[in-house]
Design a protein around this motif. Structure first.
Motif, PDB file in Angstrom:
ATOM      1  N   GLN A 111      14.924   2.414 -12.212  1.00  0.00           N
ATOM      2  CA  GLN A 111      15.189   1.374 -11.211  1.00  0.00           C
ATOM      3  C   GLN A 111      14.303   1.516  -9.979  1.00  0.00           C
ATOM      4  O   GLN A 111      14.694   1.158  -8.875  1.00  0.00           O
ATOM      5  CB  GLN A 111      16.667   1.410 -10.821  1.00  0.00           C
ATOM      6  N   ASP A 112      13.071   2.053 -10.163  1.00  0.00           N
ATOM      7  CA  ASP A 112      12.149   2.046  -9.034  1.00  0.00           C
ATOM      8  C   ASP A 112      11.707   0.618  -8.726  1.00  0.00           C
ATOM      9  O   ASP A 112      11.184   0.339  -7.652  1.00  0.00           O
ATOM     10  CB  ASP A 112      10.948   2.961  -9.279  1.00  0.00           C
ATOM     11  N   ILE A 113      11.884  -0.275  -9.682  1.00  0.00           N
ATOM     12  CA  ILE A 113      11.757  -1.711  -9.448  1.00  0.00           C
ATOM     13  C   ILE A 113      13.135  -2.304  -9.690  1.00  0.00           C
ATOM     14  O   ILE A 113      13.731  -2.077 -10.749  1.00  0.00           O
ATOM     15  CB  ILE A 113      10.730  -2.364 -10.388  1.00  0.00           C
ATOM     16  N   LYS A 114      13.637  -3.062  -8.736  1.00  0.00           N
ATOM     17  CA  LYS A 114      14.977  -3.612  -8.861  1.00  0.00           C
ATOM     18  C   LYS A 114      14.952  -4.925  -9.651  1.00  0.00           C
ATOM     19  O   LYS A 114      14.039  -5.718  -9.486  1.00  0.00           O
ATOM     20  CB  LYS A 114      15.583  -3.848  -7.475  1.00  0.00           C
ATOM     21  N   PRO A 115      15.960  -5.183 -10.487  1.00  0.00           N
ATOM     22  CA  PRO A 115      17.081  -4.290 -10.790  1.00  0.00           C
ATOM     23  C   PRO A 115      16.708  -3.140 -11.722  1.00  0.00           C
ATOM     24  O   PRO A 115      17.353  -2.118 -11.738  1.00  0.00           O
ATOM     25  CB  PRO A 115      18.094  -5.220 -11.451  1.00  0.00           C
ATOM     26  N   SER A 116      15.649  -3.295 -12.509  1.00  0.00           N
ATOM     27  CA  SER A 116      15.134  -2.226 -13.369  1.00  0.00           C
ATOM     28  C   SER A 116      13.776  -2.652 -13.885  1.00  0.00           C
ATOM     29  O   SER A 116      13.381  -3.830 -13.791  1.00  0.00           O
ATOM     30  CB  SER A 116      16.079  -1.946 -14.543  1.00  0.00           C
ATOM     31  N   VAL A 267       0.063  -5.121 -17.885  1.00  0.00           N
ATOM     32  CA  VAL A 267       0.805  -5.191 -16.623  1.00  0.00           C
ATOM     33  C   VAL A 267       1.613  -3.905 -16.501  1.00  0.00           C
ATOM     34  O   VAL A 267       2.533  -3.658 -17.291  1.00  0.00           O
ATOM     35  CB  VAL A 267       1.733  -6.409 -16.586  1.00  0.00           C
ATOM     36  N   GLY A 268       1.249  -3.073 -15.537  1.00  0.00           N
ATOM     37  CA  GLY A 268       1.971  -1.827 -15.313  1.00  0.00           C
ATOM     38  C   GLY A 268       3.254  -2.084 -14.561  1.00  0.00           C
ATOM     39  O   GLY A 268       3.239  -2.650 -13.459  1.00  0.00           O
ATOM     40  N   VAL A 269       4.388  -1.691 -15.137  1.00  0.00           N
ATOM     41  CA  VAL A 269       5.695  -1.943 -14.545  1.00  0.00           C
ATOM     42  C   VAL A 269       6.263  -0.616 -14.042  1.00  0.00           C
ATOM     43  O   VAL A 269       6.574   0.276 -14.840  1.00  0.00           O
ATOM     44  CB  VAL A 269       6.659  -2.576 -15.570  1.00  0.00           C
ATOM     45  N   GLY A 270       6.375  -0.461 -12.737  1.00  0.00           N
ATOM     46  CA  GLY A 270       6.882   0.779 -12.171  1.00  0.00           C
ATOM     47  C   GLY A 270       6.037   1.225 -10.997  1.00  0.00           C
ATOM     48  O   GLY A 270       5.136   0.513 -10.546  1.00  0.00           O
ATOM     49  N   THR A 271       6.300   2.421 -10.516  1.00  0.00           N
ATOM     50  CA  THR A 271       5.562   2.984  -9.386  1.00  0.00           C
ATOM     51  C   THR A 271       4.953   4.322  -9.801  1.00  0.00           C
ATOM     52  O   THR A 271       5.538   5.057 -10.605  1.00  0.00           O
ATOM     53  CB  THR A 271       6.493   3.206  -8.173  1.00  0.00           C
ATOM     54  N   SER A 284      14.788  13.579 -16.038  1.00  0.00           N
ATOM     55  CA  SER A 284      13.328  13.750 -15.979  1.00  0.00           C
ATOM     56  C   SER A 284      12.750  12.673 -15.075  1.00  0.00           C
ATOM     57  O   SER A 284      13.357  11.607 -14.893  1.00  0.00           O
ATOM     58  CB  SER A 284      12.707  13.656 -17.377  1.00  0.00           C
ATOM     59  N   ARG A 285      11.621  12.986 -14.507  1.00  0.00           N
ATOM     60  CA  ARG A 285      10.948  11.998 -13.658  1.00  0.00           C
ATOM     61  C   ARG A 285      10.037  11.140 -14.520  1.00  0.00           C
ATOM     62  O   ARG A 285       9.205  11.654 -15.275  1.00  0.00           O
ATOM     63  CB  ARG A 285      10.137  12.679 -12.558  1.00  0.00           C
ATOM     64  N   VAL A 286      10.203   9.842 -14.402  1.00  0.00           N
ATOM     65  CA  VAL A 286       9.396   8.902 -15.187  1.00  0.00           C
ATOM     66  C   VAL A 286       8.478   8.142 -14.232  1.00  0.00           C
ATOM     67  O   VAL A 286       8.914   7.542 -13.268  1.00  0.00           O
ATOM     68  CB  VAL A 286      10.283   7.924 -15.990  1.00  0.00           C
ATOM     69  N   ARG A 306      -0.733  -4.516 -11.678  1.00  0.00           N
ATOM     70  CA  ARG A 306       0.408  -3.649 -11.408  1.00  0.00           C
ATOM     71  C   ARG A 306       1.557  -4.460 -10.836  1.00  0.00           C
ATOM     72  O   ARG A 306       1.379  -5.239  -9.894  1.00  0.00           O
ATOM     73  CB  ARG A 306       0.048  -2.536 -10.426  1.00  0.00           C
ATOM     74  N   LEU A 307       2.743  -4.268 -11.399  1.00  0.00           N
ATOM     75  CA  LEU A 307       3.954  -4.913 -10.907  1.00  0.00           C
ATOM     76  C   LEU A 307       4.845  -3.827 -10.330  1.00  0.00           C
ATOM     77  O   LEU A 307       5.600  -3.167 -11.036  1.00  0.00           O
ATOM     78  CB  LEU A 307       4.667  -5.650 -12.052  1.00  0.00           C
ATOM     79  N   GLU A 308       4.727  -3.621  -9.008  1.00  0.00           N
ATOM     80  CA  GLU A 308       5.455  -2.533  -8.358  1.00  0.00           C
ATOM     81  C   GLU A 308       6.832  -2.944  -7.876  1.00  0.00           C
ATOM     82  O   GLU A 308       7.731  -2.122  -7.771  1.00  0.00           O
ATOM     83  CB  GLU A 308       4.663  -1.997  -7.160  1.00  0.00           C
ATOM     84  N   ASP A 309       6.993  -4.217  -7.530  1.00  0.00           N
ATOM     85  CA  ASP A 309       8.303  -4.696  -7.093  1.00  0.00           C
ATOM     86  C   ASP A 309       8.380  -6.180  -7.376  1.00  0.00           C
ATOM     87  O   ASP A 309       7.375  -6.850  -7.633  1.00  0.00           O
ATOM     88  CB  ASP A 309       8.535  -4.420  -5.594  1.00  0.00           C
ATOM     89  N   THR A 310       9.583  -6.713  -7.341  1.00  0.00           N
ATOM     90  CA  THR A 310       9.781  -8.114  -7.696  1.00  0.00           C
ATOM     91  C   THR A 310       9.102  -9.048  -6.704  1.00  0.00           C
ATOM     92  O   THR A 310       8.790 -10.193  -7.034  1.00  0.00           O
ATOM     93  CB  THR A 310      11.276  -8.445  -7.762  1.00  0.00           C
ATOM     94  N   ALA A 311       8.849  -8.574  -5.489  1.00  0.00           N
ATOM     95  CA  ALA A 311       8.162  -9.410  -4.503  1.00  0.00           C
ATOM     96  C   ALA A 311       6.736  -9.697  -4.937  1.00  0.00           C
ATOM     97  O   ALA A 311       6.140 -10.694  -4.528  1.00  0.00           O
ATOM     98  CB  ALA A 311       8.169  -8.730  -3.134  1.00  0.00           C
ATOM     99  N   GLN A 312       6.155  -8.815  -5.773  1.00  0.00           N
ATOM    100  CA  GLN A 312       4.794  -9.013  -6.252  1.00  0.00           C
ATOM    101  C   GLN A 312       4.739  -9.881  -7.503  1.00  0.00           C
ATOM    102  O   GLN A 312       3.657 -10.150  -8.011  1.00  0.00           O
ATOM    103  CB  GLN A 312       4.147  -7.667  -6.580  1.00  0.00           C
ATOM    104  N   LEU A 313       5.884 -10.289  -8.003  1.00  0.00           N
ATOM    105  CA  LEU A 313       5.928 -11.003  -9.269  1.00  0.00           C
ATOM    106  C   LEU A 313       5.047 -12.244  -9.249  1.00  0.00           C
ATOM    107  O   LEU A 313       4.240 -12.463 -10.157  1.00  0.00           O
ATOM    108  CB  LEU A 313       7.371 -11.384  -9.605  1.00  0.00           C
ATOM    109  N   LYS A 314       5.165 -13.056  -8.205  1.00  0.00           N
ATOM    110  CA  LYS A 314       4.389 -14.297  -8.141  1.00  0.00           C
ATOM    111  C   LYS A 314       2.896 -14.004  -8.032  1.00  0.00           C
ATOM    112  O   LYS A 314       2.072 -14.701  -8.627  1.00  0.00           O
ATOM    113  CB  LYS A 314       4.856 -15.155  -6.974  1.00  0.00           C
TER     114      LYS A 314
END
Length: 361
Positions: A111-116, A267-271, A284-286, A306-314
């Protein structure tokens, strides 16, 4: 802004030596300015000539400069046309099929990107699906420890959206398998090569031809080779955090896609710093592994996002959609355009001069 600039035409010339003719335009422009300055000096010293000039030309002011300027522009366009200009244009792609590969590995629960991560990937896939033209078929590949087609390429957006919504996180990650299954869904003729690679057998796909190679032992497959990214009828889009622990290597699968000219956008999903994820009492750390995702995109002539958060989706969506819609570059000779432009400007120069002053020029 960067995408808009990249779509601007890049010009070259088949006969660049003919551009020396543009010096004629400079000479004529200089001569016109000299004659105009001489005329103005004459009217200062001999005011009576101004009245004669008005009678002859039917007026003074800016109008008397319009026709000569248009004539010089017409000559410029015609000289450029003689040099046979070519423009490398970014044209609308004629994509008919897009296959979405969605990572369902356990790390996608993070859940480093909300909601997951998985929900963000599904949302991004739905947004991309919604704006595809009705003529484009979209397929879905579910990727976990193994990979399977969750939805065969279809023009029914409702069916594809339902398939995306049904996806749930599972265990394991076989990024290479996901790419191979997507490739066979897009290009059934690649099935044999993909199966050999999935079965850990040494595949013998077509290899891109090497320019200037003097080898006489080239195989028939070499003669049929295509350049990476040259397949314009379809593309693969992968949503993943990049971690892979099963199946063939992702880069091997990407190289096979490249030999068929298929682009694989990732598209990289996460941080990159990731989070600690606890599953079945184990923690474990992912992290987002961008390295492999970038390698896959680079190998196939595509691009990584890279898709780090939902604000970057657009932002990610707009960039990815632009690549899918305008990623076909072609070199077109535009001599006819400059010829027509020169003829149009010359005609305008003559007509305006005739209208305002009663003579062609």
């Amino acid at each position: 802004m960067t995408d808009a600039i990249s779509r601007l035409p890049v010009f070259s010339f088949l006969w660049p030596s003919m551009l020396w003719g543009l010096a004629t335009v400079l000479v004529l422009a200089g001569g016109y300015l000299w004659l105009d300055a001489r005329r103005r000096r004459a009217t200062v010293h001999y005011p009576a000539l101004k009245t004669v000039g008005v009678a002859i030309r039917g007026g003074t002011g800016w109008r008397r400069h319009v026709s000569p300027v248009l004539a010089l522009l017409a000559l410029t366009a015609l000289i450029i046309a003689i040099a046979r200009p070519q423009a490398v244009l970014t044209l609308p792609s004629r994509i008919k099929t897009v296959v979405l590969v969605i990572d369902l590995s356990g790390s996608m629960r993070a859940q480093d990107i909300k909601p997951s991560r998985i929900r963000a990937a599904q949302q991004a896939a739905r947004v991309l699906l919604a704006d595809q033209p009705s003529s484009v078929s979209v397929g879905v590949v579910a990727m976990a420890g193994t990979a399977a087609v969750a939805q065969a390429p279809s023009r029914s957006k409702d069916d594809v959206a339902a398939a995306i919504e049904r996806l749930k996180p599972q265990g394991g990650t076989a990024l290479g398998n996901g790419l191979l299954i997507a490739l066979t869904a897009l290009l059934p003729e690649a099935t044999n090569d993909a199966e050999r690679l999935m079965n850990d057998d040494t595949p013998q796909p077509k290899k891109p031809a090497v320019s200037g190679s003097g080898s006489s032992s080239s195989s028939d497959s070499d003669a049929d080779a295509v350049a990476p990214g040259s397949y314009g009828a379809g593309a693969i889009v992968v949503f993943s955090d990049g971690e892979s622990n099963a199946g063939p290597g992702a880069l091997q699968a990407a190289q096979l896609a490249a030999t068929h000219g298929v682009r694989v956008y990732t598209v990289g999903v996460g941080t990159p710093e990731g989070v600690v994820l606890s599953v079945d009492g184990m923690s474990s750390r992912v992290r987002l592994d961008e390295r492999v995702l970038k390698q896959v995109a680079d190998a196939t002539g595509a691009e990584y996002f890279r898709l780090e958060d939902t604000a970057q989706l657009k932002k990610v969506y707009r960039a990815l959609h632009a690549k899918l819609a305008f990623d076909k570059r072609d070199q077109v000779e535009v001599t006819a355009f400059f010829t027509a432009l020169g003829a149009l400007l010359a005609t305008m120069a003559g007509l305006l001069s005739l209208w305002w002053f009663g003579r062609v020029m």
